[in-house]
Scaffold this motif. Structure first.
Motif, PDB file in Angstrom:
ATOM      1  N   ASN A  92      -0.887  -2.218  -9.878  1.00 38.04           N
ATOM      2  CA  ASN A  92      -2.136  -2.597  -9.268  1.00 38.04           C
ATOM      3  C   ASN A  92      -3.406  -1.418  -9.405  1.00 38.04           C
ATOM      4  O   ASN A  92      -2.397  -0.552  -8.874  1.00 38.04           O
ATOM      5  CB  ASN A  92      -2.007  -3.351  -7.994  1.00 38.04           C
ATOM      6  CG  ASN A  92      -3.192  -3.803  -7.063  1.00 38.04           C
ATOM      7  OD1 ASN A  92      -3.992  -3.888  -7.667  1.00 38.04           O
ATOM      8  ND2 ASN A  92      -2.670  -4.387  -6.351  1.00 38.04           N
ATOM      9  N   LYS A 128      -3.657  -0.443  -5.846  1.00 39.28           N
ATOM     10  CA  LYS A 128      -2.646   0.783  -4.907  1.00 39.28           C
ATOM     11  C   LYS A 128      -1.885   1.470  -5.248  1.00 39.28           C
ATOM     12  O   LYS A 128      -1.683   2.780  -4.587  1.00 39.28           O
ATOM     13  CB  LYS A 128      -0.884  -0.360  -5.826  1.00 39.28           C
ATOM     14  CG  LYS A 128      -0.266   0.393  -4.893  1.00 39.28           C
ATOM     15  CD  LYS A 128       1.352  -1.069  -4.933  1.00 39.28           C
ATOM     16  CE  LYS A 128       1.640  -1.896  -4.089  1.00 39.28           C
ATOM     17  NZ  LYS A 128       1.933  -3.351  -4.105  1.00 39.28           N
ATOM     18  N   GLY A 171      -4.204   2.168   3.253  1.00 34.12           N
ATOM     19  CA  GLY A 171      -4.974   1.059   2.082  1.00 34.12           C
ATOM     20  C   GLY A 171      -3.321   0.816   1.469  1.00 34.12           C
ATOM     21  O   GLY A 171      -2.904  -0.447   1.447  1.00 34.12           O
ATOM     22  N   THR A 189      -1.749  -1.612   4.313  1.00 32.22           N
ATOM     23  CA  THR A 189      -2.217  -3.301   4.398  1.00 32.22           C
ATOM     24  C   THR A 189      -2.474  -3.889   3.887  1.00 32.22           C
ATOM     25  O   THR A 189      -2.033  -5.196   3.349  1.00 32.22           O
ATOM     26  CB  THR A 189      -4.615  -2.733   4.436  1.00 32.22           C
ATOM     27  OG1 THR A 189      -4.507  -2.722   3.338  1.00 32.22           O
ATOM     28  CG2 THR A 189      -4.796  -1.913   5.774  1.00 32.22           C
ATOM     29  N   MET A 190      -2.016  -3.319   2.334  1.00 30.19           N
ATOM     30  CA  MET A 190      -1.353  -4.281   0.688  1.00 30.19           C
ATOM     31  C   MET A 190      -0.091  -4.612   0.855  1.00 30.19           C
ATOM     32  O   MET A 190       0.369  -5.149  -0.079  1.00 30.19           O
ATOM     33  CB  MET A 190      -1.732  -3.011  -0.378  1.00 30.19           C
ATOM     34  CG  MET A 190      -3.574  -2.702  -0.064  1.00 30.19           C
ATOM     35  SD  MET A 190      -2.860  -2.195  -2.497  1.00 30.19           S
ATOM     36  CE  MET A 190      -2.772  -3.593  -3.081  1.00 30.19           C
ATOM     37  N   HIS A 191       1.449  -3.548   2.001  1.00 30.87           N
ATOM     38  CA  HIS A 191       2.282  -4.078   2.072  1.00 30.87           C
ATOM     39  C   HIS A 191       2.467  -5.570   2.630  1.00 30.87           C
ATOM     40  O   HIS A 191       1.935  -5.944   3.363  1.00 30.87           O
ATOM     41  CB  HIS A 191       2.922  -2.983   2.972  1.00 30.87           C
ATOM     42  CG  HIS A 191       4.405  -3.058   2.567  1.00 30.87           C
ATOM     43  ND1 HIS A 191       5.015  -3.293   2.169  1.00 30.87           N
ATOM     44  CD2 HIS A 191       5.482  -4.027   3.970  1.00 30.87           C
ATOM     45  CE1 HIS A 191       6.352  -3.880   2.917  1.00 30.87           C
ATOM     46  NE2 HIS A 191       6.520  -3.638   3.856  1.00 30.87           N
ATOM     47  N   LYS A 192       3.459  -6.106   1.515  1.00 33.27           N
ATOM     48  CA  LYS A 192       3.466  -7.617   1.781  1.00 33.27           C
ATOM     49  C   LYS A 192       5.096  -7.876   2.902  1.00 33.27           C
ATOM     50  O   LYS A 192       5.966  -7.011   2.514  1.00 33.27           O
ATOM     51  CB  LYS A 192       4.257  -8.302   0.324  1.00 33.27           C
ATOM     52  CG  LYS A 192       2.634  -8.946  -0.285  1.00 33.27           C
ATOM     53  CD  LYS A 192       2.820  -9.488  -1.127  1.00 33.27           C
ATOM     54  CE  LYS A 192       1.478 -10.223  -2.069  1.00 33.27           C
ATOM     55  NZ  LYS A 192       1.775 -10.397  -3.194  1.00 33.27           N
TER      56      LYS A 192
END
Length: 124
Positions: A58, A61, A102, A105-108
């Protein structure tokens, strides 16, 4: 009582089968020692180094990781340059902060990757 003179030479495990062969002792070992581990391991060519497929990276990322790494490296460099520490601390601190936030916040989390009610989160 048993004396060493009463024990026959062929009563040992290896025994003296013939007069031409010399008896084997503990220092006549001809196998490989544990000290020869590198040679023994190098004799087998069945090892294949892993080559994992990283898949699609990504780009967002990757940018966040780059900001985080550059920010941390810049903060460490600011310690060694006291004349520019104020401006470097501000710029690289913001880089590290933006990169870290960042990535967070992108961590699932567990709830987003859970496939069903009985999924305990372990992945093989």
């Amino acid at each position: 009582m048993l004396s060493i003179e009463k024990v026959a030479p062929d009563s040992s495990a290896q025994g003296a089968s013939s007069k031409s062969s010399k008896p084997h002792g503990p220092r006549d070992f001809e196998g490989s020692s544990w000290l020869d581990t590198d040679d023994v391991m190098d004799s087998f060519d069945d090892f294949t180094p892993p080559n994992p497929d990283l898949g699609h990276l990504n780009p967002v990322k990757v940018v966040f990781w780059a900001l985080l790494v550059v920010g941390i490296a810049g903060l460490i460099a600011a310690v060694f340059l006291p004349r520019f520490a104020g401006i470097m601390g501000l710029v690289f601190g913001l880089c590290a902060l933006i990169g870290g936030v960042g990535l967070l916040t992108m961590h699932k989390g567990f709830r987003q990757t859970q496939t069903d009610y009985f999924d305990d989160g372990s992945r093989v």
